[in-house]
Every structure is written in structure tokens, then in C-alpha cells.
Scaffold this active site. Structure first.
Site, PDB file in Angstrom:
ATOM      1  N   THR A  15       5.859   2.503   5.631  1.00 48.48           N
ATOM      2  CA  THR A  15       5.925   1.606   4.483  1.00 48.48           C
ATOM      3  C   THR A  15       6.373   2.353   3.232  1.00 48.48           C
ATOM      4  O   THR A  15       6.285   3.572   3.153  1.00 48.48           O
ATOM      5  CB  THR A  15       4.556   0.935   4.230  1.00 48.48           C
ATOM      6  N   ASP A  16       6.858   1.594   2.266  1.00 51.34           N
ATOM      7  CA  ASP A  16       7.328   2.196   1.016  1.00 51.34           C
ATOM      8  C   ASP A  16       6.286   1.991  -0.080  1.00 51.34           C
ATOM      9  O   ASP A  16       5.179   1.507   0.168  1.00 51.34           O
ATOM     10  CB  ASP A  16       8.693   1.632   0.632  1.00 51.34           C
ATOM     11  N   GLN A  17       6.646   2.311  -1.292  1.00 51.34           N
ATOM     12  CA  GLN A  17       5.734   2.227  -2.420  1.00 51.34           C
ATOM     13  C   GLN A  17       5.278   0.795  -2.696  1.00 51.34           C
ATOM     14  O   GLN A  17       4.238   0.577  -3.302  1.00 51.34           O
ATOM     15  CB  GLN A  17       6.420   2.811  -3.657  1.00 51.34           C
ATOM     16  N   VAL A  20       5.523  -2.398   1.923  1.00 49.28           N
ATOM     17  CA  VAL A  20       6.246  -3.082   3.000  1.00 49.28           C
ATOM     18  C   VAL A  20       7.026  -2.054   3.812  1.00 49.28           C
ATOM     19  O   VAL A  20       7.273  -0.943   3.358  1.00 49.28           O
ATOM     20  CB  VAL A  20       7.197  -4.180   2.463  1.00 49.28           C
TER      21      VAL A  20
END
Length: 133
Positions: A15-17, A20
Site C-alpha cells: 500500500t501507499d501513503q 491503498v
């Protein structure tokens, strides 16, 4: 077997910041589905490479509809689309546990002779499996 479903649990590192799944990870999900689709057909990437044939991706397309999130259990549906003398095409659909369509994709791969680096027909064993679809 034209379609194959693979279950994948989203890991935190994917996931990213924003919480998601990072967009680049979808290509890996597609690869996982494709590798397992072939394995279920009775063919492995490893076997092909040991026999001098690789299968690089030459085109990849993705359309994001809804985000996947950490710990979601995804279903990666790999759909055999077509196979010509040296190319093979797949469509992909990724669903969450609510059966919502999150992402669609497409890939085109080419059978390549590892010694020459040039396109080649698939090994006979692979062709026989593909002809029976």
C-alpha cells in the site's frame, strides 16, 4: 481452462501513503495470476526457461475503478484471450471480497528464444496445452 481465479491478500507493504494498493503492484498481481494460470494448465515458467524459452510482457494496460486496501482478500481473475504463433494475450479482473470490480487489465506476451533473443513458436508441449482450450 480459459479462466483462473487466484486469491491474494493485500500486504501492508503493497500500500501507499494513502492506504491503498500502490498502482505498480497490480502488474505483480496480474503476473501471479498468469503464472498460476499456466501452472494449472500444466506448464511452468521455470520449465519453459529451463528449455530455452522466455515469455516477456510486451504490452500492459490497466484501468483502476476502485481502490484495494490493506488486508483485502482479492480475487485475481486471469482470462486467456488468444494465442497466435508467437504471442499470447490475457485479460484480468480484480475483485474484492464484496465482489466489486476494482481493476481490469490486459497483457500481451511473446515467446522468445533465449539464445537468439528473437520471437519463437511455443514449445510443442505448450502448444498442445493451448490448442485444447
Amino acid at each position: 481452462m480459459k479462466n483462473f481465479d487466484l486469491k491474494v491478500r493485500v500486504r501492508y507493504a503493497e500500500t501507499d501513503q494513502m492506504g491503498v494498493v500502490y498502482h505498480g503492484n497490480y502488474a505483480q498481481y496480474f503476473e501471479m495470476g498468469r503464472v498460476e494460470w499456466l501452472r494449472n494448465l500444466g506448464v511452468s515458467y521455470k520449465w519453459m526457461e529451463e528449455n530455452g524459452v522466455m515469455l516477456p510482457v510486451v504490452a500492459l494496460n490497466m484501468n483502476y475503478k476502485k481502490p484495494a486496501r490493506y488486508d483485502d482478500l482479492l480475487t485475481v481473475k486471469t482470462i486467456f484471450k488468444s494465442q497466435t504463433s508467437v504471442k499470447i494475450e490475457f485479460d484480468y479482473e480484480i475483485y474484492n471480497e464484496k465482489n466489486e470490480l476494482l481493476t481490469t487489465g490486459y497483457s500481451l506476451l511473446v515467446f522468445v528464444d533465449m539464445k537468439t533473443g528473437k520471437p519463437t513458436v511455443p514449445p510443442k508441449y505448450v502448444m498442445e496445452k493451448l490448442e485444447n482450450l
